[in-house]
Design an enzyme around this catalytic site. Structure first.
Site, PDB file in Angstrom:
ATOM      1  N   SER A 154     -31.215  -2.715 -36.254  1.00 20.75           N
ATOM      2  CA  SER A 154     -31.298  -1.391 -35.625  1.00 20.75           C
ATOM      3  C   SER A 154     -32.206  -0.533 -36.488  1.00 20.75           C
ATOM      4  O   SER A 154     -32.362  -0.804 -37.692  1.00 20.75           O
ATOM      5  CB  SER A 154     -29.898  -0.754 -35.585  1.00 20.75           C
ATOM      6  OG  SER A 154     -29.988   0.640 -35.408  1.00 20.75           O
ATOM      7  N   TYR A 167     -21.425   1.393 -39.138  1.00 20.70           N
ATOM      8  CA  TYR A 167     -22.487   0.747 -38.343  1.00 20.70           C
ATOM      9  C   TYR A 167     -23.794   0.661 -39.152  1.00 20.70           C
ATOM     10  O   TYR A 167     -24.414  -0.409 -39.251  1.00 20.70           O
ATOM     11  CB  TYR A 167     -22.703   1.543 -37.050  1.00 20.70           C
ATOM     12  CG  TYR A 167     -23.753   0.980 -36.123  1.00 20.70           C
ATOM     13  CD1 TYR A 167     -23.434  -0.026 -35.216  1.00 20.70           C
ATOM     14  CD2 TYR A 167     -25.067   1.463 -36.138  1.00 20.70           C
ATOM     15  CE1 TYR A 167     -24.397  -0.546 -34.349  1.00 20.70           C
ATOM     16  CE2 TYR A 167     -26.029   0.952 -35.277  1.00 20.70           C
ATOM     17  CZ  TYR A 167     -25.690  -0.037 -34.375  1.00 20.70           C
ATOM     18  OH  TYR A 167     -26.648  -0.540 -33.527  1.00 20.70           O
TER      19      TYR A 167
HETATM   20  N1  LIG Z   1     -28.632   0.007 -27.389  1.00 21.35           N
HETATM   21  C1  LIG Z   1     -29.271   0.456 -28.459  1.00 21.35           C
HETATM   22  O1  LIG Z   1     -29.857   1.532 -28.451  1.00 21.35           O
HETATM   23  C2  LIG Z   1     -29.297  -0.368 -29.723  1.00 21.35           C
HETATM   24  C3  LIG Z   1     -30.121   0.082 -30.750  1.00 21.35           C
HETATM   25  C4  LIG Z   1     -30.189  -0.650 -31.931  1.00 21.35           C
HETATM   26  C5  LIG Z   1     -29.467  -1.820 -32.065  1.00 21.35           C
HETATM   27  N2  LIG Z   1     -28.675  -2.233 -31.036  1.00 21.35           N
HETATM   28  C6  LIG Z   1     -27.927  -3.474 -31.267  1.00 21.35           C
HETATM   29  O2  LIG Z   1     -28.123  -4.344 -30.181  1.00 21.35           O
HETATM   30  C7  LIG Z   1     -27.007  -5.220 -30.069  1.00 21.35           C
HETATM   31  C8  LIG Z   1     -26.531  -5.247 -28.616  1.00 21.35           C
HETATM   32  O3  LIG Z   1     -26.042  -3.965 -28.264  1.00 21.35           O
HETATM   33  P1  LIG Z   1     -26.200  -3.332 -26.807  1.00 21.35           P
HETATM   34  O4  LIG Z   1     -26.912  -2.047 -26.969  1.00 21.35           O
HETATM   35  O5  LIG Z   1     -26.729  -4.323 -25.865  1.00 21.35           O
HETATM   36  O6  LIG Z   1     -24.694  -2.953 -26.469  1.00 21.35           O
HETATM   37  P2  LIG Z   1     -23.622  -3.729 -25.588  1.00 21.35           P
HETATM   38  O7  LIG Z   1     -22.327  -3.086 -25.902  1.00 21.35           O
HETATM   39  O8  LIG Z   1     -24.067  -3.794 -24.171  1.00 21.35           O
HETATM   40  O9  LIG Z   1     -23.670  -5.197 -26.171  1.00 21.35           O
HETATM   41  C9  LIG Z   1     -22.909  -5.654 -27.251  1.00 21.35           C
HETATM   42  C10 LIG Z   1     -22.413  -7.023 -26.892  1.00 21.35           C
HETATM   43  O10 LIG Z   1     -21.710  -7.598 -28.001  1.00 21.35           O
HETATM   44  C11 LIG Z   1     -20.537  -8.198 -27.497  1.00 21.35           C
HETATM   45  N3  LIG Z   1     -19.520  -8.356 -28.535  1.00 21.35           N
HETATM   46  C12 LIG Z   1     -18.801  -7.384 -29.161  1.00 21.35           C
HETATM   47  N4  LIG Z   1     -17.939  -7.936 -30.028  1.00 21.35           N
HETATM   48  C13 LIG Z   1     -18.129  -9.275 -29.978  1.00 21.35           C
HETATM   49  C14 LIG Z   1     -17.547 -10.377 -30.637  1.00 21.35           C
HETATM   50  N5  LIG Z   1     -16.575 -10.207 -31.547  1.00 21.35           N
HETATM   51  N6  LIG Z   1     -17.986 -11.619 -30.325  1.00 21.35           N
HETATM   52  C15 LIG Z   1     -18.955 -11.817 -29.399  1.00 21.35           C
HETATM   53  N7  LIG Z   1     -19.543 -10.800 -28.729  1.00 21.35           N
HETATM   54  C16 LIG Z   1     -19.134  -9.548 -29.014  1.00 21.35           C
HETATM   55  C17 LIG Z   1     -20.086  -7.271 -26.385  1.00 21.35           C
HETATM   56  O11 LIG Z   1     -19.154  -7.888 -25.534  1.00 21.35           O
HETATM   57  C18 LIG Z   1     -21.420  -6.990 -25.714  1.00 21.35           C
HETATM   58  O12 LIG Z   1     -21.756  -8.005 -24.800  1.00 21.35           O
HETATM   59  C19 LIG Z   1     -25.959  -4.720 -31.058  1.00 21.35           C
HETATM   60  O13 LIG Z   1     -26.027  -5.489 -32.246  1.00 21.35           O
HETATM   61  C20 LIG Z   1     -26.419  -3.309 -31.348  1.00 21.35           C
HETATM   62  O14 LIG Z   1     -26.025  -2.848 -32.616  1.00 21.35           O
HETATM   63  C21 LIG Z   1     -28.559  -1.533 -29.883  1.00 21.35           C
END
Ligand SMILES: NC(=O)c1ccc[n+]([C@@H]2O[C@H](COP(=O)([O-])OP(=O)(O)OC[C@H]3O[C@@H](n4cnc5c(N)ncnc54)[C@H](O)[C@@H]3O)[C@@H](O)[C@H]2O)c1
Length: 269
Positions: A154, A167
């Protein structure tokens, strides 16, 4: 499916692939010829929806349940993947959560849960992937690397984030884990890189884009003037997993519309 697929015949595992960025990455890898394991921890119907979408497009995918923070479940998931797809060529360690709280009220439970999933979960999956890359050995017809690992980080591996100390700490940890792994594993021809997204429109950050007032506020942080989409990350993941990026290892690619350019300083601070 892409007419000249970059990942033809390769097997990929995307954790947390039943929503948001993971879903976008799974669809993109499949569109470029990879067989994809769609990992999920809850809501199997949403994982099956991703599998159906991939199959509709002529690709191959299966859904596998597994909590990435649990060693036994990660091992079982990799065993099943090897049984179904023969091996793994590409790991996208994407699963992650937020448990936001001001620092003085943050519980040890919320601290541990975020570190367990976001950081230890990536360690557990990466370790199993590396073990399988080494067991399988090089298959030059598929890729000039023994294996590729992409860690979902991130912008908060770099930008401090009050109210989200657990986080931001997990993402800072991913950066050093990724670089140390890359250094250790490069002689074995395993490439390890991170993707560091800025604001991407998914469920994790719905609060910051779901009303026009919130979105306007968010856009003051993004010089490029739009929120990112899961497909933006998918396209980058395909490239980082493919031989087109074969000389890249130990790098974080920021994909953030300029969020890390400190836009607050664009008019002299
Ligand atoms: N959306 C953003 O702006 C953003 C920005 C930077 C980084 N990220 C990172 O991207 C990644 C995905 O996030 P997202 O934005 O798609 O959100 P999201 O909540 O849609 O996706 C997160 C996924 O992780 C899964 N998950 C959670 N705990 C778990 C576990 N114990 N085992 C297996 N799966 C698990 C959830 O079920 C979900 O499918 C994350 O690592 C997040 O930190 C997101």
């Amino acid at each position: 499916m892409n007419s000249s697929p970059k990942l033809q015949g390769q097997a990929a595992l995307v954790t947390g692939a039943n929503s948001g960025i993971g879903r976008g990455v799974a669809l993109a890898l499949a569109n470029d010829g990879a067989k994809v394991v769609v990992n999920y921890v809850a809501a199997p119907e949403s994982a099956e929806e991703v599998v159906s979408e991939i199959k509709k497009n002529g690709g191959l995918a299966i859904a596998l349940q597994g909590d990435v923070s649990r060693e036994d479940e990660v091992k079982a998931m990799f065993e099943l993947m090897v049984k179904e797809f023969g091996t793994i060529d590409i790991l996208v360690a994407n699963a992650g959560i937020q448990k936001d709280c001001n620092f003085e009220d943050m519980s040890l439970e919320d601290w541990n849960r975020v570190l367990d999933i976001n950081l230890t979960g990536q360690f557990l999956c990466a370790r199993e992937a590396v073990r399988e890359f080494i067991r399988r050995g090089m298959v030059k017809e598929r890729s000039c690397a023994l294996g590729k690992i992409i860690c979902m980080s991130s912008v908060h591996q770099e930008i401090p984030w009050g109210g989200h100390v657990n986080y931001a700490t997990s993402k800072g940890g991913i950066n050093m884990m990724m670089k140390s792994m890359a250094q250790e594993l490069a002689p074995k021809k395993i490439r390890v890189n991170s993707i560091a997204p800025g604001a991407i429109e998914t469920g994790i950050n719905q609060k910051v884009w779901s009303t026009s007032a919130a979105l306007d506020r968010l856009l003051t942080l993004i010089p490029y003037g739009r929120i990112g989409m899961p497909d933006d990350i998918g396209k980058l993941a395909v490239w980082l997993a493919s031989d087109e990026s074969d000389y890249i290892t130990g790098t974080t690619v920021f994909i953030d519309g300029g969020m890390t350019l400190y836009p607050g300083f664009s008019t002299n601070g």
